[in-house]
Scaffold this motif. Structure first.
Motif, PDB file in Angstrom:
ATOM      1  N   ASP A   1     -16.397   1.445  -7.928  1.00 36.32           N
ATOM      2  CA  ASP A   1     -15.958   2.323  -6.841  1.00 36.32           C
ATOM      3  C   ASP A   1     -14.479   2.186  -6.730  1.00 36.32           C
ATOM      4  O   ASP A   1     -13.842   1.196  -6.693  1.00 36.32           O
ATOM      5  N   MET A   2     -13.794   3.170  -6.564  1.00 32.41           N
ATOM      6  CA  MET A   2     -12.187   3.192  -6.092  1.00 32.41           C
ATOM      7  C   MET A   2     -12.277   2.855  -4.583  1.00 32.41           C
ATOM      8  O   MET A   2     -13.000   3.490  -3.856  1.00 32.41           O
ATOM      9  N   ALA A   3     -11.096   2.124  -4.226  1.00 30.02           N
ATOM     10  CA  ALA A   3     -10.888   2.202  -2.721  1.00 30.02           C
ATOM     11  C   ALA A   3      -9.572   2.100  -2.552  1.00 30.02           C
ATOM     12  O   ALA A   3      -8.466   1.778  -3.324  1.00 30.02           O
ATOM     13  N   THR A   4      -8.920   2.551  -1.301  1.00 28.83           N
ATOM     14  CA  THR A   4      -7.554   2.650  -0.719  1.00 28.83           C
ATOM     15  C   THR A   4      -7.108   1.557  -0.711  1.00 28.83           C
ATOM     16  O   THR A   4      -7.673   0.307  -0.501  1.00 28.83           O
ATOM     17  N   MET A   5      -5.643   1.224  -0.753  1.00 29.83           N
ATOM     18  CA  MET A   5      -5.278  -0.164  -0.587  1.00 29.83           C
ATOM     19  C   MET A   5      -4.717  -0.319   0.794  1.00 29.83           C
ATOM     20  O   MET A   5      -3.959  -1.505   0.915  1.00 29.83           O
TER      21      MET A   5
ATOM     22  N   LEU B   1     -20.662  -4.827  -3.676  1.00 29.14           N
ATOM     23  CA  LEU B   1     -21.876  -4.881  -4.164  1.00 29.14           C
ATOM     24  C   LEU B   1     -21.973  -5.005  -5.882  1.00 29.14           C
ATOM     25  O   LEU B   1     -20.782  -4.519  -6.244  1.00 29.14           O
ATOM     26  N   ASP B   2     -22.924  -5.355  -6.268  1.00 30.70           N
ATOM     27  CA  ASP B   2     -23.198  -5.417  -7.695  1.00 30.70           C
ATOM     28  C   ASP B   2     -23.459  -3.982  -8.414  1.00 30.70           C
ATOM     29  O   ASP B   2     -24.066  -3.016  -7.434  1.00 30.70           O
ATOM     30  N   ALA B   3     -23.898  -4.084  -9.565  1.00 29.76           N
ATOM     31  CA  ALA B   3     -24.453  -2.439 -10.037  1.00 29.76           C
ATOM     32  C   ALA B   3     -25.553  -2.434  -9.592  1.00 29.76           C
ATOM     33  O   ALA B   3     -26.059  -1.020  -9.584  1.00 29.76           O
ATOM     34  N   ASP B   4     -26.635  -3.188  -9.205  1.00 32.60           N
ATOM     35  CA  ASP B   4     -27.776  -2.966  -8.507  1.00 32.60           C
ATOM     36  C   ASP B   4     -27.794  -2.730  -7.160  1.00 32.60           C
ATOM     37  O   ASP B   4     -28.723  -2.339  -6.691  1.00 32.60           O
ATOM     38  N   GLY B   5     -26.648  -2.779  -6.608  1.00 31.51           N
ATOM     39  CA  GLY B   5     -26.542  -2.548  -5.113  1.00 31.51           C
ATOM     40  C   GLY B   5     -26.719  -3.577  -4.321  1.00 31.51           C
ATOM     41  O   GLY B   5     -27.001  -3.638  -3.060  1.00 31.51           O
ATOM     42  N   LYS B   6     -26.913  -4.694  -4.831  1.00 30.34           N
ATOM     43  CA  LYS B   6     -26.933  -6.000  -4.131  1.00 30.34           C
ATOM     44  C   LYS B   6     -25.810  -6.475  -3.441  1.00 30.34           C
ATOM     45  O   LYS B   6     -24.688  -6.551  -4.214  1.00 30.34           O
ATOM     46  N   ILE B   7     -25.619  -7.202  -2.437  1.00 36.86           N
ATOM     47  CA  ILE B   7     -24.295  -7.692  -1.693  1.00 36.86           C
ATOM     48  C   ILE B   7     -23.861  -8.998  -2.454  1.00 36.86           C
ATOM     49  O   ILE B   7     -24.757 -10.103  -2.454  1.00 36.86           O
ATOM     50  N   THR B   8     -22.740  -8.751  -2.994  1.00 36.38           N
ATOM     51  CA  THR B   8     -22.239 -10.307  -3.538  1.00 36.38           C
ATOM     52  C   THR B   8     -20.942 -10.582  -2.865  1.00 36.38           C
ATOM     53  O   THR B   8     -20.620 -11.904  -3.108  1.00 36.38           O
ATOM     54  N   GLY B   9     -20.599 -10.128  -1.601  1.00 36.26           N
ATOM     55  CA  GLY B   9     -19.525 -10.937  -0.817  1.00 36.26           C
ATOM     56  C   GLY B   9     -18.859  -9.901   0.318  1.00 36.26           C
ATOM     57  O   GLY B   9     -19.218  -8.850   0.256  1.00 36.26           O
ATOM     58  N   PHE B  10     -18.282 -10.462   1.075  1.00 34.09           N
ATOM     59  CA  PHE B  10     -17.741  -9.607   2.144  1.00 34.09           C
ATOM     60  C   PHE B  10     -16.210 -10.115   2.420  1.00 34.09           C
ATOM     61  O   PHE B  10     -15.629 -11.206   2.076  1.00 34.09           O
ATOM     62  N   ARG B  11     -15.290  -9.198   2.705  1.00 25.67           N
ATOM     63  CA  ARG B  11     -13.964  -9.403   2.861  1.00 25.67           C
ATOM     64  C   ARG B  11     -13.535  -8.349   4.095  1.00 25.67           C
ATOM     65  O   ARG B  11     -14.066  -7.470   4.377  1.00 25.67           O
ATOM     66  N   CYS B  12     -12.455  -8.861   4.768  1.00 22.34           N
ATOM     67  CA  CYS B  12     -11.897  -8.185   5.878  1.00 22.34           C
ATOM     68  C   CYS B  12     -10.784  -7.465   5.496  1.00 22.34           C
ATOM     69  O   CYS B  12      -9.935  -7.827   4.561  1.00 22.34           O
ATOM     70  N   GLY B  13     -10.583  -6.118   5.751  1.00 22.74           N
ATOM     71  CA  GLY B  13      -9.374  -5.468   5.410  1.00 22.74           C
ATOM     72  C   GLY B  13      -9.718  -4.355   5.133  1.00 22.74           C
ATOM     73  O   GLY B  13      -9.558  -3.130   4.881  1.00 22.74           O
TER      74      GLY B  13
END
Length: 147
Positions: free
Chosen positions: A120-124, A135-147
C-alpha cells in the motif's frame, strides 16, 4: 604495413556536431549581478520554504493568533503525543478488521487510523493523532506507529 585512417564523411561529422552545438546554445548564461546565497549560519536562519509549518506558526504567533495546531493539541505535557502504541502491542499478530482497528484506535487514544499493507502507498504527512496499523500480506497486524 602502415594503417591508414579514414576520416568520416562530412555528413556524419555534421550530424554529430549539430546536437552538440544545440546543447551548447541551451546552456544558461550567467546572469549579471547574480550572487549565490550563502548557507545559513544556524538552522533558525535557514529559509524553510514558503508556507512551511515553521513559517506559518511563527506568522500566526506574530499577528496574535494561536498556532493552528495549538487549538487541536490535547492538554498535556509539551511533546506528548496523543497516540500511544505501547497500549496496543497485544493486538500484534491478530487478523485485521474494522472492529480490531476501532479497538486499537480507542486503546491508543488516536483520533484517526489507517491500515497499511506491504504494497500500500501512503502519504508522507505526519499527524501525531493518527495510528498507523501495519499489516502483512495475509492481513495480520505486524506493528503500530503514530503519525
Amino acid at each position: 604495413m602502415t594503417r591508414r585512417f579514414r576520416i568520416a564523411p562530412p555528413s556524419v561529422l555534421a550530424a554529430a556536431l549539430v546536437p552538440l552545438l544545440a546543447l551548447a546554445a541551451c546552456s544558461p548564461a550567467p546572469e549579471e549581478g547574480f550572487e549565490e546565497e550563502q548557507p545559513a549560519a544556524t538552522p533558525a536562519d535557514a529559509d524553510t520554504g514558503a508556507g512551511s509549518a515553521i513559517e506559518t506558526d511563527t506568522a500566526q504567533a506574530e499577528i496574535g493568533d494561536a498556532a493552528p495546531d495549538a487549538a487541536n493539541a490535547p492538554a498535556g505535557a509539551p511533546g506528548e503525543t496523543p497516540c500511544d502504541t505501547e497500549a496496543v502491542q497485544s493486538l500484534i499478530g491478530t487478523q485485521g478488521s474494522e472492529t480490531v482497528y476501532a479497538k486499537a484506535m480507542q486503546d491508543a487514544g488516536a483520533k484517526a487510523h489507517r491500515a497499511l499493507g506491504p504494497t500500500d502507498m501512503a502519504t508522507m504527512d505526519f499527524r501525531p493523532d493518527r495510528l498507523n496499523i501495519d499489516l502483512d500480506a495475509d492481513g495480520k497486524i505486524t506493528g503500530f506507529r503514530c503519525g
